[in-house]
Motif scaffolding. Structure first.
Motif, mmCIF file in Angstrom:
data_model
loop_
_atom_site.group_PDB
_atom_site.id
_atom_site.type_symbol
_atom_site.label_atom_id
_atom_site.label_comp_id
_atom_site.label_asym_id
_atom_site.label_seq_id
_atom_site.Cartn_x
_atom_site.Cartn_y
_atom_site.Cartn_z
ATOM 1 N N GLU A 98 0.825 -1.202 0.000
ATOM 2 C CA GLU A 98 0.000 0.000 0.000
ATOM 3 C C GLU A 98 0.863 1.257 0.000
ATOM 4 O O GLU A 98 0.576 2.226 -0.699
ATOM 5 N N GLU A 99 1.936 1.235 0.744
ATOM 6 C CA GLU A 99 2.842 2.386 0.784
ATOM 7 C C GLU A 99 3.503 2.599 -0.562
ATOM 8 O O GLU A 99 3.604 3.728 -1.056
ATOM 9 N N ILE A 102 0.914 3.913 -3.397
ATOM 10 C CA ILE A 102 0.561 5.333 -3.333
ATOM 11 C C ILE A 102 1.621 6.178 -4.033
ATOM 12 O O ILE A 102 1.353 7.255 -4.559
ATOM 13 N N TYR A 171 -2.415 -4.937 -7.667
ATOM 14 C CA TYR A 171 -2.003 -3.557 -7.391
ATOM 15 C C TYR A 171 -1.789 -2.764 -8.676
ATOM 16 O O TYR A 171 -2.157 -1.590 -8.759
ATOM 17 N N PHE A 175 -4.048 0.556 -9.315
ATOM 18 C CA PHE A 175 -3.380 1.850 -9.162
ATOM 19 C C PHE A 175 -2.826 2.424 -10.462
ATOM 20 O O PHE A 175 -2.503 3.616 -10.511
ATOM 21 N N ILE A 187 -8.915 7.322 -2.887
ATOM 22 C CA ILE A 187 -7.714 6.540 -2.584
ATOM 23 C C ILE A 187 -8.037 5.473 -1.547
ATOM 24 O O ILE A 187 -7.624 4.313 -1.666
ATOM 25 N N ALA A 188 -8.787 5.849 -0.525
ATOM 26 C CA ALA A 188 -9.164 4.894 0.528
ATOM 27 C C ALA A 188 -10.013 3.762 -0.041
ATOM 28 O O ALA A 188 -9.847 2.591 0.334
ATOM 29 N N THR A 190 -9.967 2.611 -3.153
ATOM 30 C CA THR A 190 -9.102 1.748 -3.946
ATOM 31 C C THR A 190 -8.259 0.848 -3.053
ATOM 32 O O THR A 190 -8.104 -0.353 -3.319
ATOM 33 N N LYS A 191 -7.707 1.401 -1.997
ATOM 34 C CA LYS A 191 -6.898 0.622 -1.057
ATOM 35 C C LYS A 191 -7.709 -0.511 -0.447
ATOM 36 O O LYS A 191 -7.234 -1.643 -0.328
ATOM 37 N N GLU A 192 -8.949 -0.220 -0.071
ATOM 38 C CA GLU A 192 -9.792 -1.230 0.539
ATOM 39 C C GLU A 192 -10.157 -2.326 -0.473
ATOM 40 O O GLU A 192 -10.181 -3.515 -0.144
ATOM 41 N N ARG A 195 -7.056 -4.448 -1.067
ATOM 42 C CA ARG A 195 -6.777 -5.201 0.163
ATOM 43 C C ARG A 195 -7.682 -6.429 0.244
ATOM 44 O O ARG A 195 -7.228 -7.533 0.560
#
Length: 208
Positions: A98-99, A102, A171, A175, A187-188, A190-192, A195
């Motif tokens: 995730e880091e 981004i 990913y 992204f 962004i949140a 997409t991350k969820e 994940r």
């Protein structure tokens, strides 16, 4: 444009001598600039030598072809995924990916897309990118998955390479192909979403 004094100070590499990091940095930076500014077909060796101030002979002593140089330039802006140990291998990989995901925005994101587009058109460039750059970035991920196998979190027969392909693909698609908006909510989301997708992959690899 590079400083003329810095270029003059570059010492051409000779057989048996250590790699000239000043020359390498100058040429890679110039190549990245050109890749961001121009159509890829216009990023020629002549354009690179003109922008960098480094001679064609010196350039070819370090890189044997235009494709080798471009592959190195595209990789030079990428940072490796750094793993910060969490309670489980899954959480370690999720947090680290995730880091890194981004960060795939702006100039880095533009160059990632160029690498994909150029690779589809140029088999030599695609092979060089994989063999010399992309494949070696997978080793920390592979080591983390193998650690999970050794710790008993994952099944002994897990195909490590296939698992990396699945996670990377998730990913990359979320992204790069389907990038989130610039707002925090997008962004949140997409991350969820990614994940949850990785957890689905992970579920199939758990030790029973």
């Amino acid at each position: 444009m590079p400083d003329s004094g810095a270029v003059a100070a570059v010492v051409e590499r000779r057989p048996g001598r250590p790699r000239d990091t000043a020359l390498e940095s100058t040429v890679l930076s110039a190549t990245v600039e050109l890749l961001l500014e121009r159509d890829t077909r216009d990023v020629t060796v002549s354009a690179i030598t003109e922008r960098s101030g480094v001679s064609r002979a010196a350039l070819y002593r370090r890189w044997s072809s235009r494709e080798e140089l471009i592959a190195a330039a595209l990789d030079s802006v990428r940072s490796s995924i750094g793993f910060r140990r969490k309670d489980t291998t899954l959480e370690t990989i999720l947090a680290s990916y995730e880091e890194a995901a981004i960060d795939v925005e702006g100039r880095v994101g533009a160059l990632v897309k160029k690498r994909v587009a150029m690779g589809l058109e140029n088999d030599e460039l695609r092979a060089l990118s994989w063999n010399r750059h992309v494949s070696r970035r997978r080793e920390p991920i592979a080591a983390e998955i193998r650690r999970g196998i050794s710790a008993g979190e994952l099944a002994q027969d897990v195909d490590v390479e296939a698992m990396i392909d699945l996670i990377n693909g998730l990913y990359y698609y979320q992204f790069v192909v389907r990038p989130p908006g610039s707002d925090a909510a997008s962004i949140a989301e997409t991350k969820e979403r990614v994940r949850n997708a990785v957890k689905m992959v992970w579920e199939g690899a758990l030790r029973r």
